[in-house]
Design an enzyme around this catalytic site. Structure first.
Site, PDB file in Angstrom:
ATOM      1  N   CYS A  47     -96.416  55.017-113.867  1.00 38.35           N
ATOM      2  CA  CYS A  47     -95.466  53.909-113.796  1.00 38.35           C
ATOM      3  C   CYS A  47     -94.587  53.862-115.043  1.00 38.35           C
ATOM      4  O   CYS A  47     -94.928  54.406-116.096  1.00 38.35           O
ATOM      5  CB  CYS A  47     -96.244  52.604-113.648  1.00 38.35           C
ATOM      6  SG  CYS A  47     -95.228  51.118-113.502  1.00 38.35           S
ATOM      7  N   MET A  51     -94.631  54.853-119.397  1.00 37.22           N
ATOM      8  CA  MET A  51     -93.553  55.558-120.090  1.00 37.22           C
ATOM      9  C   MET A  51     -93.074  54.767-121.301  1.00 37.22           C
ATOM     10  O   MET A  51     -92.724  55.339-122.335  1.00 37.22           O
ATOM     11  CB  MET A  51     -92.398  55.823-119.129  1.00 37.22           C
ATOM     12  CG  MET A  51     -92.754  56.752-117.969  1.00 37.22           C
ATOM     13  SD  MET A  51     -93.352  58.367-118.507  1.00 37.22           S
ATOM     14  CE  MET A  51     -91.848  59.027-119.244  1.00 37.22           C
ATOM     15  N   CYS A 175     -98.919  48.618-107.880  1.00 38.26           N
ATOM     16  CA  CYS A 175     -97.942  48.091-108.841  1.00 38.26           C
ATOM     17  C   CYS A 175     -96.512  48.277-108.362  1.00 38.26           C
ATOM     18  O   CYS A 175     -95.870  47.342-107.927  1.00 38.26           O
ATOM     19  CB  CYS A 175     -98.113  48.721-110.218  1.00 38.26           C
ATOM     20  SG  CYS A 175     -96.900  48.110-111.423  1.00 38.26           S
TER      21      CYS A 175
END
Length: 368
Positions: A47, A51, A175
């Protein structure tokens, strides 16, 4: 041979220090304690939140840690007092818990469970970790730590799902998909016939596009500096796409010109302060709504002209798309199984855990 009650040795991707790449290590995963669940992680997404962790040395995180929060797997064993799942159940991991007892959980409009604050300690409720490596305790992350072949999570952060659901796909509901889709459906409450603009066409932004389409928006404008994302965005419902770098005027002025009065619903799905300001400025001055979907830097203060608020515009936050995690996630999985939702276009690559640094590079270059 049963592993119940025993320490499990398995592989995990560990971040030993800020700015370092992932290191694949053998870790020991302790058995679950009371109200905890040990899960064999079958699939997990990479996700944008991870990052941001990898790209910053200033986040308030403790190291070494095991990241990952977008996961799905199978219950291996349960601790004392666990009643909602059992060994063998397919489950989705939830970075946002649902305790069912706090003010947010008891409010029909709330989903920001007070137990989420526990994740900031990066430890379990008893103040200890369930992970060790080379004799050193390893910190948890986001209530989940799915970049490990086995993880231990509190029962309130686990949702049982359909026994035949494909885990390599529905892990995205943990998510990215839910965050974007719900931002349109629940947070903004996009109306039929409306005009929407989605800033950022990554996995979350594309999920926003799908949410806007499902809500009946008549016009959905995708905005991104990567033109390679436009085709997929249009396949999923975007009616047109713009690259701000190709425009002679600021994007907000172009959007006003295109719509005569501004955008009804804008979504910032990147986590960039300048983009947020542009998205808000793109909103209709009387009733436009701007939803912050991307994770903004916690250390940076918003700098938005006060003149933008001398209007009827609204700026709204959104966490996990407004869904009550344990309550709604099984229903979203059921909708996917009934072909009411499409997750497949969000999956660009499938790699083994030991290739996680390759996945990071793919995401950095906009190919993930």
């Amino acid at each position: 041979m049963s592993t119940t009650g025993q320490v499990i040795r398995c592989k995990a991707a560990i971040l030993w220090k800020p700015g370092a790449p992932f290191s694949i290590e053998e870790v020991e995963v302790a058995p679950p304690k009371a109200k905890e669940v040990r899960i064999k992680v079958v699939a997990t997404g990479l996700c944008g939140t991870e990052m941001k962790v990898l790209g910053s040395k200033h986040l308030d995180l403790l190291y070494p840690t095991i990241l990952g929060h977008e996961g799905a797997g199978i219950v291996e064993s349960i601790g004392e007092g666990v009643s909602t799942v059992k060994p063998g159940d397919k489950v989705i991991t939830l970075f946002l818990p649902q305790c069912g007892e706090c003010t947010s959980c008891l409010n029909s409009e709330g989903n920001f469970c007070i137990q989420f604050k526990q994740s900031k300690t990066q430890l379990m409720s008893d103040g200890t970790s369930r992970f060790t490596c080379k004799g050193k305790s390893i910190y948890h992350f986001g209530n989940t730590s799915t970049f490990c072949e086995y993880t231990v999570i509190k029962e309130i952060s686990v949702a049982k799902i359909d026994a035949v659901a494909p885990l390599e796909k529905v892990c995205l509901i943990s998510c990215g998909f839910s965050t974007g889709f719900g931002a349109a459906i629940n947070t903004a409450k996009v109306t039929p016939g409306s005009t929407c603009a989605v800033f950022g066409l990554g996995g979350v932004g594309l999920s926003v596009v799908m949410g806007c389409k499902a809500a009946g928006a008549a016009r959905i404008i995708g905005v991104d500096v990567n033109k390679e994302k436009f085709k997929k965005a249009q396949e999923l419902g975007a009616t047109e796409c713009l690259n701000p770098q190709d425009l002679k005027k600021p994007i907000q002025e172009v959007l006003f010109d295109m719509t005569d009065a501004g955008i009804d619903f804008c979504f910032e799905a990147i986590g960039n302060l300048d983009v947020l300001a542009a998205a808000l400025a793109s909103c209709n001055e009387s009733y436009g709504v701007c939803v912050v979907v991307g994770v903004l830097p916690a250390s940076v203060q918003l700098k938005i002209s006060g003149q933008l608020f001398f209007s009827g515009r609204s700026l709204k936050g959104s966490v996990f798309g407004g869904w009550k995690s344990r309550q709604h996630i099984p229903k979203l999985v059921a909708d996917y199984m009934a072909e009411k939702l499409n997750l497949d276009p969000l999956i660009t690559h499938t790699l083994n855990l030991d290739k996680i640094n390759e996945a990071v590079e793919l995401m950095k270059t906009g190919k993930w």
